[in-house]
Design a protein around this motif. Structure first.
Motif: not given
Length: 144
Positions: A67, A70-71, A73-76, A100, A102, A124-125, A128
């Motif tokens: 989890e 996955g989070i 990978k999507e966050l700036p 990844l 990050w 939303e980010q 997350q």
């Protein structure tokens, strides 16, 4: 699915200014190659004390890592690096694996003012990222 080998670091206390930030908590989680467990080390600095105090290293079975991966990978992240605490939690996470790399907050912490990053997360980010911090804290807490 998270990679088979990675390193993860959570640091609380990333905002600084003229002086570098003073961390109040640091946790490092690693998963060695071909291992089904996580190695966890952590240290905290109680209010009013100058140094971080280490806890004994622990080992923990895999759990919430997919989890978390996955989070992240999507966050700036902020741009330029270390310009602003864009998530507003005075907390940074570093994740390093083959698939990844990050990190928010920069290696020396954050020295800029709000609005100094050209990248701003959505609400939303931000939620997350808060969840990502909760996952790391849960992993460290389970290992104590």
């Amino acid at each position: 699915m998270a990679p088979s080998e990675y390193s993860l670091r959570l640091q609380k206390g990333i905002t600084g200014g003229f002086a570098p930030p003073t961390p109040s908590f640091i946790a490092t989680i690693t998963r060695p190659v071909d291992s089904d467990s996580l190695n966890i080390t952590s240290a905290s600095r109680p209010d009013g004390t100058p140094d971080l105090q280490s806890f004994a290293p622990k080992t923990l079975a895999l759990g919430l890592i997919d989890e978390l991966h996955g989070i992240l990978k999507e966050l700036p992240t902020e741009e330029p690096r270390g310009s602003e605490d864009i998530y507003g939690l005075d907390t940074s996470i570093f994740w390093g694996s083959d698939d990844l790399q990050w990190m928010n907050g920069g290696m020396g912490g954050v020295t800029g003012q709000p609005g100094s990053s050209t990248v701003q997360p959505t609400p939303e980010q931000k939620a997350q990222f808060k969840r990502a911090v909760e996952i790391v804290e849960a992993l460290v807490g389970e290992a104590k």
